[in-house]
Write an enzyme that holds these catalytic residues in place. Structure first.
Site, PDB file in Angstrom:
ATOM      1  CD  GLU A  45      -2.441   1.438   2.463  1.00  0.00           C
ATOM      2  OE1 GLU A  45      -3.150   2.690   2.747  1.00  0.00           O
ATOM      3  OE2 GLU A  45      -2.582   0.586   3.441  1.00  0.00           O
ATOM      4  CE  LYS A 133      -6.495   2.422   6.668  1.00  0.00           C
ATOM      5  NZ  LYS A 133      -5.793   3.307   5.759  1.00  0.00           N
TER       6      LYS A 133
END
Length: 213
Positions: A45, A133
């Site tokens: 990420e 998330k």
């Protein structure tokens, strides 16, 4: 979501640890990605917190085929379009908005939006999302809070991020609702700045070994 090339679940299950990366210099991008892949960490990420982040995503996508590179800190439809064009294979946001959710469901890469409440979770579910998330994880009550939020939603899966470290990541991975965790400890700023890629590989190996032990 019908146009997504892969699912959010497929991305997250390729974990189990996703490094949350801040790239300040473009020349660090490819060797850093190769170092992580060498340590067994493929899902990366890259946060949109620096000016070179999008170009770093483009370079990794082109030059490190074994990496699954995505964009973090995506906060609006324009950024989602930009990282998609750069070759990102997924996008992660710190929160969710209806414009971003709408753009994601019409786009070609999975969005994993950040949530910290049941109401936010249910809004994302209304758009067909099933992977989220949990952010910021530790500040929002940690493992116990995530257990409570996940309880009524047996098919929803999470990637907790925020305050996750080598000391506590296994506590999150032990939860049935957790597919992987996100953490910045895998790519320390000083290791990146000094070009100590062997250290990054070692940290990746340690995290993978601990997650699968």
């Amino acid at each position: 979501m019908k146009n997504w090339k892969t699912s959010a679940e497929q991305i997250l299950t390729a974990g189990p640890v996703v490094p949350v990366i801040v790239i300040n210099k473009l020349e660090h991008a490819v060797p850093m990605a190769k170092a992580l892949v060498a340590g067994g960490v493929r899902v990366l990420e890259l946060t949109l917190r620096t000016e070179c982040a999008v170009e770093a995503i483009r370079l990794i996508a082109q030059e490190v085929p074994d990496a699954i590179v995505g964009a973090g800190t995506v906060t609006n439809p324009q950024q989602l379009a930009e990282v998609t064009a750069a070759g990102a294979q997924f996008a992660i946001s710190p929160g969710l908005t209806e414009p971003l959710l709408k753009a994601a469901t019409e786009g070609t890469i999975p969005l994993i939006p950040g949530i910290s409440t049941v109401s936010e979770l249910m809004l994302g579910m209304d758009y067909g999302l099933r992977e989220f998330k949990f952010f910021p994880a530790e500040a929002n009550g940690g493992v116990k809070a995530l257990q409570a939020i996940a309880g009524p939603f047996g098919k929803i899966r999470f990637c907790p991020t925020g305050g996750i470290s080598l000391k506590n990541y296994r506590d999150y991975l032990a939860l049935k609702s957790v597919l992987c965790v996100g953490g910045s400890w895998l790519v320390p700023a000083d290791a990146l700045e000094s070009g100590d890629y062997d250290r990054i590989t070692a940290l990746a190996r340690e995290a993978v070994a601990g997650a699968t032990a």
